[in-house]
Design an enzyme around this catalytic site. Sequence first.
Site, mmCIF file in Angstrom:
data_model
loop_
_atom_site.group_PDB
_atom_site.id
_atom_site.type_symbol
_atom_site.label_atom_id
_atom_site.label_comp_id
_atom_site.label_asym_id
_atom_site.label_seq_id
_atom_site.Cartn_x
_atom_site.Cartn_y
_atom_site.Cartn_z
ATOM 1 C CB ILE A 8 -0.967 0.018 1.201
ATOM 2 C CG1 ILE A 8 -0.216 -0.115 2.528
ATOM 3 C CG2 ILE A 8 -1.997 -1.082 1.069
ATOM 4 C CD1 ILE A 8 -1.116 -0.027 3.753
ATOM 5 N N GLY A 9 2.170 1.126 0.037
ATOM 6 C CA GLY A 9 3.037 2.300 -0.004
ATOM 7 C C GLY A 9 4.502 1.892 -0.002
ATOM 8 N N GLY A 40 8.686 3.798 0.180
ATOM 9 C CA GLY A 40 9.534 4.980 0.278
ATOM 10 C C GLY A 40 10.987 4.573 0.192
ATOM 11 N N GLY A 41 11.861 5.522 0.438
ATOM 12 C CA GLY A 41 13.278 5.235 0.333
ATOM 13 C C GLY A 41 13.797 4.350 1.438
ATOM 14 C CG MET A 42 13.971 3.815 6.169
ATOM 15 S SD MET A 42 13.803 5.045 7.500
ATOM 16 C CE MET A 42 14.586 4.166 8.837
ATOM 17 C CB ALA A 43 10.113 1.048 5.171
ATOM 18 C CB VAL A 85 3.595 0.704 4.044
ATOM 19 C CG1 VAL A 85 2.452 0.500 5.045
ATOM 20 C CG2 VAL A 85 4.609 1.693 4.594
ATOM 21 C CE LYS A 136 6.786 3.072 7.262
ATOM 22 N NZ LYS A 136 6.981 4.531 7.429
ATOM 23 C CG ASP A 172 10.269 12.295 8.067
ATOM 24 O OD1 ASP A 172 10.446 13.336 7.401
ATOM 25 O OD2 ASP A 172 10.178 11.169 7.560
#
Length: 373
Positions: free
Chosen positions: A21-22, A24-27, A29, A44, A138
């Site tokens: 569902i998502g 990013g640069g780190m994880a 989801v 995550k 953040d």
Amino acid sequence: MERNISDTPMLSNRYKLLETIGAGGMAVVYRAQDMMLERPVSIKLLRQDFSGNPAFREQFRREAKAAANLSHPNIVTVHDFGFDAGRLFIVMEYVPGKNLKALIRERGPLPVAEAVNLIAQACAGIGYAHRAGIIHCDVKPHNMIVTPDHRLKVTDFGIARALASINPDEHTDEVWGSPQYFSPEQAAGLAPSPASDVYSLGVVLYELLTGQLPFTATDAQELARQHREARPVPPRRFNRDIPPALEQIILKVLSKEPSQRYRSADQLGRLLAPFAAQPETLQPFPVEQPRSAPATFIPQAQEPASRPRPVYSQPAQPPGQHSGEGRSISDPFLSPLFTPDIIILAIIAIVLWVGMLPFGAYVLLKLGVLGVP
């Protein structure tokens, strides 16, 4: 390279990964199913290059524990965290809806009252964390989930640090936060404070009201310089619907010096309250329903924890009608005057009166009142 979801279908022999569902640069989801408690969750899953660092794993563990202690209607609850198959992960409540950044992309600038209502909710959640000694570090619209009934929940406290562990004189080359939204002190590598989150909230509010960020650049270094040195364009130049008093609040929040901003998100939220819309005036928006999980993993029907349970009331009866038999309320034996208690008392009184008649006649006879010889 990120592994496909089918490569890691289960975490800790408990959490079944259902769909992405998502990312990013780190994880990444996932929507998942807690097989033990039979409830939907969000997971995550950190990338392997982060998970493989022992020092980072320890920092992540401390921060996840701190986030798990936060319980507030405007914060996504952390249920669990762990390490499995060489990957760190954190388990959170599943919140249906979309992140605030997606909402901005879809709708552009939001009406003033609606935008302020959402940021005031973010202030409530982040302010609660500030009182608990935790800084988000953040704050950005990607980390704010909005449900269809306009409840906002702040997520991703995973990089937050307890306030007590921060040395005010700390200086590091590591920059916390996202360049578009971080504070001047974060851009300079200084330790964040609650005022840093307040600055980021101001950037998000600026974007909600104008449809654009106060500072833009092609690289993070230039963005950091602008946060430290450049003055933002007053938001009323882009949106004349913004009240002048609200504009002054936003510009104060975007001050370069933390001491010139509001002390905490709670204080900012109180100042924004007069400009916010009442929740009942906001129209719900549709969200994409998640794809169905395999039949064996579908949880029992339940309402998301973030949405209040509806209260149903019986419809009002038309004047002159009785809900039991459809008879007119003008019928005297359906009137509130003739309740069962009153009728029973009346019968008792009549019986006593009749029973007293012979005794009364005897007394009157003795007194000669009846005139009987």
